[in-house]
Design an enzyme around this catalytic site. Structure first.
Site, PDB file in Angstrom:
ATOM      1  N   GLU A 169       0.807   3.868   1.781  1.00 28.13           N
ATOM      2  CA  GLU A 169       1.215   4.287   3.132  1.00 28.13           C
ATOM      3  C   GLU A 169       2.406   3.477   3.646  1.00 28.13           C
ATOM      4  O   GLU A 169       3.332   4.021   4.240  1.00 28.13           O
ATOM      5  CB  GLU A 169       0.081   4.090   4.146  1.00 28.13           C
ATOM      6  CG  GLU A 169      -1.197   4.824   3.844  1.00 28.13           C
ATOM      7  CD  GLU A 169      -2.203   3.928   3.117  1.00 28.13           C
ATOM      8  OE1 GLU A 169      -1.849   3.352   2.062  1.00 28.13           O
ATOM      9  OE2 GLU A 169      -3.344   3.840   3.595  1.00 28.13           O
ATOM     10  N   CYS A 203      -2.298  -0.476   7.649  1.00 31.01           N
ATOM     11  CA  CYS A 203      -1.618   0.823   7.560  1.00 31.01           C
ATOM     12  C   CYS A 203      -1.839   1.664   8.816  1.00 31.01           C
ATOM     13  O   CYS A 203      -0.924   2.362   9.268  1.00 31.01           O
ATOM     14  CB  CYS A 203      -2.082   1.553   6.312  1.00 31.01           C
ATOM     15  SG  CYS A 203      -1.569   0.702   4.793  1.00 31.01           S
ATOM     16  N   HIS A 249       0.851  -1.190   0.000  1.00 29.79           N
ATOM     17  CA  HIS A 249       0.000   0.000   0.000  1.00 29.79           C
ATOM     18  C   HIS A 249       0.890   1.244   0.000  1.00 29.79           C
ATOM     19  O   HIS A 249       2.005   1.221   0.545  1.00 29.79           O
ATOM     20  CB  HIS A 249      -0.896   0.009   1.246  1.00 29.79           C
ATOM     21  CG  HIS A 249      -1.952  -1.046   1.246  1.00 29.79           C
ATOM     22  ND1 HIS A 249      -3.047  -1.025   2.085  1.00 29.79           N
ATOM     23  CD2 HIS A 249      -2.092  -2.173   0.500  1.00 29.79           C
ATOM     24  CE1 HIS A 249      -3.805  -2.068   1.858  1.00 29.79           C
ATOM     25  NE2 HIS A 249      -3.249  -2.800   0.904  1.00 29.79           N
ATOM     26  N   CYS A 307      -6.308   1.393   5.919  1.00 27.05           N
ATOM     27  CA  CYS A 307      -6.845   0.115   6.408  1.00 27.05           C
ATOM     28  C   CYS A 307      -6.202  -0.216   7.758  1.00 27.05           C
ATOM     29  O   CYS A 307      -5.345   0.519   8.253  1.00 27.05           O
ATOM     30  CB  CYS A 307      -6.542  -0.990   5.390  1.00 27.05           C
ATOM     31  SG  CYS A 307      -4.794  -1.459   5.336  1.00 27.05           S
TER      32      CYS A 307
END
Lengths: 149, 149
Positions: free
Chosen positions: A55, A86, A53, A83
């Protein structure tokens, strides 16, 4: 002459770049005192890694650049609500502030789902500012997922 | 002649190696059909990265080895109950089973805290088998944290 780009504008530009490369359009930028430490985008498809991801990549890069083992005093700008994975990482590295764009009722873990930072077991909660760049983020996500159908 | 080492024995040996290197003693192993895809340990201090949990490193390594962008059909053995970040990663890569040793009332997110896999927003929940190698895991953790005081 263009006005200097805000961190969220940069994150949105990275989200757009992600979409152009077949990745879900999400970008993330880590800033310390106005200096950009890391600017990354979703690379799940390219890396064959569902944990890649924006992040996570931005956090790891910023840790590498900063070299202090923490991101206290730093802020994260991300185009979509993080999410649980993260959000957990954000707490671990002790980011000061989280600015996010669109909320994510399906997979978000900040103002949706498990509301991770509000849990008594959460050892560090950043200040959260939601809705920054929301409209453009949502439009990028909508176009991307419409194109997949 | 030694009996073949179980995945949890290997994870515990890695946890011990972590402690010997000044890291919190946690080890993780990813297995597919009896074959070990990845065996990692906590490297937070060495990498200056609070997200370098044994599970995250083992998951990324296993994805790299397998090359399919997922870990469906694979099992994760980890000596301590995963946190929210790692539990989120487990759901993202669609691990089949999670075997863990000691539970973690402070930071665990499987049978403690946010109970991530039990949430309606959780898109994939592995089968969870807790308490495997629990006694040795707990004793390693206790010794390590007692030594820090």
């Amino acid at each position: 002459m263009n006005a200097p780009q805000s961190p969220m504008d940069l994150a949105l530009a990275l989200a757009e770049e992600a979409a152009a490369n077949g990745e879900a359009p999400i970008g993330a930028v880590v800033v310390e005192n106005g200096k950009i430490l890391a600017a990354e985008r979703n690379r799940m498809q390219a890396l064959g890694d569902p944990t890649a991801h924006a992040e996570m990549l931005a956090i790891r890069k910023a840790l590498e650049v900063r070299g202090t083992g923490r991101l206290d005093g730093c802020d994260l700008y991300v185009t979509l609500e993080p999410c649980a994975m993260c959000a957990g990482a954000i707490a671990h590295v002790r980011l000061r502030r989280l600015y996010y764009g669109a909320d994510d009722p399906k997979a978000g873990a900040v103002d949706n789902g498990v509301h991770l930072f509000a849990q008594p077991t959460c050892h560090h909660a950043p200040e959260v500012i939601a809705g920054v760049g929301e409209r453009r983020s949502r439009s990028l996500l909508k176009d991307f997922f419409a194109g997949l159908r």
